[in-house]
Design an enzyme around this catalytic site. Structure first.
Site, PDB file in Angstrom:
ATOM      1  N   ASP A   1       0.866  -1.188   0.000  1.00  0.00           N
ATOM      2  CA  ASP A   1       0.000   0.000   0.000  1.00  0.00           C
ATOM      3  C   ASP A   1       0.900   1.236   0.000  1.00  0.00           C
ATOM      4  O   ASP A   1       2.108   1.141   0.280  1.00  0.00           O
ATOM      5  CB  ASP A   1      -0.891   0.006   1.250  1.00  0.00           C
ATOM      6  CG  ASP A   1      -1.768   1.253   1.328  1.00  0.00           C
ATOM      7  OD1 ASP A   1      -2.443   1.565   0.326  1.00  0.00           O
ATOM      8  OD2 ASP A   1      -1.757   1.942   2.363  1.00  0.00           O
TER       9      ASP A   1
ATOM     10  N   CYS B   1      -4.497  -1.221  -1.965  1.00  0.00           N
ATOM     11  CA  CYS B   1      -4.642   0.221  -2.154  1.00  0.00           C
ATOM     12  C   CYS B   1      -5.578   0.431  -3.347  1.00  0.00           C
ATOM     13  O   CYS B   1      -5.259   0.014  -4.469  1.00  0.00           O
ATOM     14  CB  CYS B   1      -3.262   0.813  -2.442  1.00  0.00           C
ATOM     15  SG  CYS B   1      -3.252   2.562  -2.820  1.00  0.00           S
ATOM     16  N   ASN B   2      -6.710   1.051  -3.098  1.00  0.00           N
ATOM     17  CA  ASN B   2      -7.659   1.309  -4.190  1.00  0.00           C
ATOM     18  C   ASN B   2      -7.038   2.230  -5.235  1.00  0.00           C
ATOM     19  O   ASN B   2      -7.283   2.087  -6.437  1.00  0.00           O
ATOM     20  CB  ASN B   2      -8.923   1.981  -3.638  1.00  0.00           C
ATOM     21  CG  ASN B   2      -9.774   1.047  -2.810  1.00  0.00           C
ATOM     22  OD1 ASN B   2     -10.686   0.419  -3.299  1.00  0.00           O
ATOM     23  ND2 ASN B   2      -9.456   0.934  -1.528  1.00  0.00           N
ATOM     24  N   THR B   3      -6.242   3.186  -4.769  1.00  0.00           N
ATOM     25  CA  THR B   3      -5.663   4.187  -5.667  1.00  0.00           C
ATOM     26  C   THR B   3      -4.658   3.545  -6.623  1.00  0.00           C
ATOM     27  O   THR B   3      -4.719   3.758  -7.843  1.00  0.00           O
ATOM     28  CB  THR B   3      -4.971   5.285  -4.826  1.00  0.00           C
ATOM     29  OG1 THR B   3      -5.901   5.762  -3.854  1.00  0.00           O
ATOM     30  CG2 THR B   3      -4.491   6.426  -5.681  1.00  0.00           C
TER      31      THR B   3
ATOM     32  N   TYR C   1      -0.714   8.724  -2.211  1.00  0.00           N
ATOM     33  CA  TYR C   1      -0.740   8.472  -3.657  1.00  0.00           C
ATOM     34  C   TYR C   1      -1.944   9.182  -4.313  1.00  0.00           C
ATOM     35  O   TYR C   1      -1.915   9.487  -5.501  1.00  0.00           O
ATOM     36  CB  TYR C   1      -0.897   6.971  -3.936  1.00  0.00           C
ATOM     37  CG  TYR C   1       0.372   6.138  -3.866  1.00  0.00           C
ATOM     38  CD1 TYR C   1       1.544   6.618  -3.285  1.00  0.00           C
ATOM     39  CD2 TYR C   1       0.374   4.842  -4.387  1.00  0.00           C
ATOM     40  CE1 TYR C   1       2.683   5.825  -3.217  1.00  0.00           C
ATOM     41  CE2 TYR C   1       1.512   4.042  -4.335  1.00  0.00           C
ATOM     42  CZ  TYR C   1       2.673   4.538  -3.747  1.00  0.00           C
ATOM     43  OH  TYR C   1       3.783   3.744  -3.697  1.00  0.00           O
ATOM     44  N   GLY C   2      -2.989   9.365  -3.539  1.00  0.00           N
ATOM     45  CA  GLY C   2      -4.284   9.786  -4.107  1.00  0.00           C
ATOM     46  C   GLY C   2      -4.303  11.158  -4.740  1.00  0.00           C
ATOM     47  O   GLY C   2      -5.275  11.524  -5.408  1.00  0.00           O
TER      48      GLY C   2
ATOM     49  N   CYS D   1     -11.106   3.449   0.378  1.00  0.00           N
ATOM     50  CA  CYS D   1      -9.659   3.637   0.592  1.00  0.00           C
ATOM     51  C   CYS D   1      -9.295   2.824   1.824  1.00  0.00           C
ATOM     52  O   CYS D   1      -9.974   2.910   2.853  1.00  0.00           O
ATOM     53  CB  CYS D   1      -9.348   5.117   0.814  1.00  0.00           C
ATOM     54  SG  CYS D   1      -7.656   5.436   1.371  1.00  0.00           S
ATOM     55  N   THR D   2      -8.235   2.056   1.719  1.00  0.00           N
ATOM     56  CA  THR D   2      -7.913   1.121   2.808  1.00  0.00           C
ATOM     57  C   THR D   2      -7.466   1.839   4.088  1.00  0.00           C
ATOM     58  O   THR D   2      -7.560   1.283   5.173  1.00  0.00           O
ATOM     59  CB  THR D   2      -6.846   0.121   2.340  1.00  0.00           C
ATOM     60  OG1 THR D   2      -5.702   0.838   1.837  1.00  0.00           O
ATOM     61  CG2 THR D   2      -7.389  -0.781   1.247  1.00  0.00           C
ATOM     62  N   HIS D   3      -6.999   3.075   3.962  1.00  0.00           N
ATOM     63  CA  HIS D   3      -6.643   3.842   5.167  1.00  0.00           C
ATOM     64  C   HIS D   3      -7.871   4.103   6.043  1.00  0.00           C
ATOM     65  O   HIS D   3      -7.763   4.210   7.261  1.00  0.00           O
ATOM     66  CB  HIS D   3      -6.037   5.195   4.766  1.00  0.00           C
ATOM     67  CG  HIS D   3      -4.585   5.155   4.394  1.00  0.00           C
ATOM     68  ND1 HIS D   3      -4.133   4.582   3.229  1.00  0.00           N
ATOM     69  CD2 HIS D   3      -3.483   5.627   5.037  1.00  0.00           C
ATOM     70  CE1 HIS D   3      -2.804   4.722   3.163  1.00  0.00           C
ATOM     71  NE2 HIS D   3      -2.394   5.343   4.251  1.00  0.00           N
TER      72      HIS D   3
HETATM   73  N1  DGL Z   1      -4.728   3.385   0.876  1.00  0.00           N
HETATM   74  C1  DGL Z   1      -4.903   3.922  -0.404  1.00  0.00           C
HETATM   75  C2  DGL Z   1      -6.232   3.545  -1.046  1.00  0.00           C
HETATM   76  O1  DGL Z   1      -6.820   2.543  -0.697  1.00  0.00           O
HETATM   77  C3  DGL Z   1      -4.599   5.330  -0.748  1.00  0.00           C
HETATM   78  C4  DGL Z   1      -4.018   6.295   0.116  1.00  0.00           C
HETATM   79  C5  DGL Z   1      -3.196   7.375  -0.573  1.00  0.00           C
HETATM   80  O2  DGL Z   1      -3.739   8.369  -1.067  1.00  0.00           O
HETATM   81  O3  DGL Z   1      -1.997   7.198  -0.550  1.00  0.00           O
HETATM   82  O4  DGL Z   1      -6.682   4.206  -1.938  1.00  0.00           O
END
Ligand code: DGL
Length: 267
Positions: free
Chosen positions: A14, A77-79, A46-47, A187-189
Site C-alpha cells: 500500500d 490500495c484502491n488508488t 498516492y491519491g 480507501c484502505t486507510h
Molecule cells: N490506501 C490507499 C487507497 O486505498 C490510498 C491512500 C493514498 O492516497 O496514498 O486508496
C-alpha cells in the site's frame, strides 16, 4: 525469520499504513500463510499524484516484493489498483490481486437509497471507477466524496483525536443523510477510522469496505493454482517493511496492526 523463509510468502503493498487493514483480513481468512507487508509511506499520499507517478511507485514496490520471492501480491490500495493494476498484471507472472470500492454489495442490498463513496481523488476520477458505476447502473445513486485528508491522518497515527471527527463531519455536512443507505470506504486507510465515521453518520447507515472481497479473491486464486497452504501453521510470520526505514514507522505499523486485529484498541 531467515531471509529464505520469505520465499512463497504473500506480498502486500500500500502507499503506507492503509493496507495493514487488508493484511489483517487476509490473515483471518488464510491463517497458515506468511506475509510480507511493504508500505510506501515516504511517497504517501498516492491519491493526489498522477497516474504515471503512482504506476512508477507501484512497480518499485512490486519489484521489492518479488525480490523477496513472494508467490502473490495484494495491491492493498484502491488508488494504486485504479492507476496501475493492468500494467502490473502484464508485467509480473505471479497473481496480482487488487482492491475495488465495495459499491456492488451496497447496490445489491440498497433499494432507493443513495450510496456515498469516500475515497481518494484519483480513485474517484479514474476510468476504472466510472466503468464500475456504469456496469452497476449506479450513476443516480452514487455520491462521490474525495477525502485525501483522512489518508494523512492515518499516516500520522493520530486516529482518535477530536480534529479527525471534525474533518469527517465536514465531508458529510452538505449531504442529505436521510437519503443515504450506505457509506462505502473506498480507501484502505479509512478502515482505521471506521468507528469514528460510524459515529458521525449514525448507526442506521451501513458502512462497507472491500477488504473481505479482496481476501476471498486471493484465497480462491491460490486454491485454483494449488498455492494455498492447508497445513496448520501456528507460527504465521508477518514482516513489515517501509520506504521510510526507521523504528518509528515500523513501530507505528505494528501498533496499527494490533489495533485493527483487535488485540489492542488503543494506540
Ligand atoms: N490506501 C490507499 C487507497 O486505498 C490510498 C491512500 C493514498 O492516497 O496514498 O486508496
Amino acid at each position: 525469520m531467515k531471509e529464505n523463509d520469505f520465499k512463497m510468502s504473500i506480498g502486500v503493498f500500500d502507499s503506507g499504513m492503509g493496507g495493514i487493514s487488508v493484511l489483517s483480513e487476509l490473515i483471518k481468512l488464510m491463517p497458515n500463510e506468511n506475509y510480507i507487508y511493504y508500505g510506501d509511506s515516504n511517497n504517501a499520499p498516492y491519491g493526489t499524484k498522477t497516474v504515471e507517478e503512482i504506476t512508477k511507485l507501484s512497480i518499485n514496490a512490486c519489484d521489492f516484493l518479488i525480490s523477496k520471492g513472494v508467490k502473490a501480491i495484494v495491491i492493498a490500495c484502491n488508488t494504486a489498483t485504479s492507476a496501475s493494476i493492468k500494467i502490473l498484471r502484464n508485467k509480473y507472472s505471479i497473481p496480482i490481486i487488487g482492491m475495488e470500492p465495495a459499491i456492488k454489495p451496497a447496490i445489491e442490498i440498497s433499494t432507493d437509497k443513495k450510496i456515498v463513496v469516500l475515497a481518494t481523488p484519483i480513485t474517484l476520477a479514474e476510468k476504472k471507477f466510472e466503468n464500475l458505476v456504469n456496469k452497476l447502473h449506479a450513476n443516480e445513486k452514487v455520491i462521490k466524496v474525495p477525502a485525501p485528508e483522512l489518508v494523512e491522518i492515518v499516516e500520522s497515527g493520530d486516529i482518535n483525536s477530536n480534529m479527525v471527527k471534525q474533518q469527517i463531519q465536514h465531508y458529510f455536512c452538505d449531504i442529505n443523510m436521510s437519503q443515504v443507505g450506505f457509506v462505502v470506504l473506498g480507501c484502505t486507510h479509512f478502515i482505521f477510522l471506521r468507528d469514528m465515521i460510524q459515529e458521525v453518520i449514525g448507526k442506521e447507515i451501513d458502512l462497507v469496505d472491500g477488504n473481505e472481497g479482496t481476501a476471498r479473491h486471493l484465497k480462491d486464486t491460490l486454491l485454483t493454482l494449488g498455492l494455498l497452504i492447508h497445513k496448520n501453521n501456528n507460527d504465521t510470520q508477518v514482516k513489515f517493511f517501509n520506504s521510510i526505514d526507521n523504528d518509528k514507522i515500523l513501530n507505528l505499523s505494528k501498533q496499527l496492526f494490533k489495533y485493527i486485529t483487535n488485540s489492542n484498541r488503543h494506540i
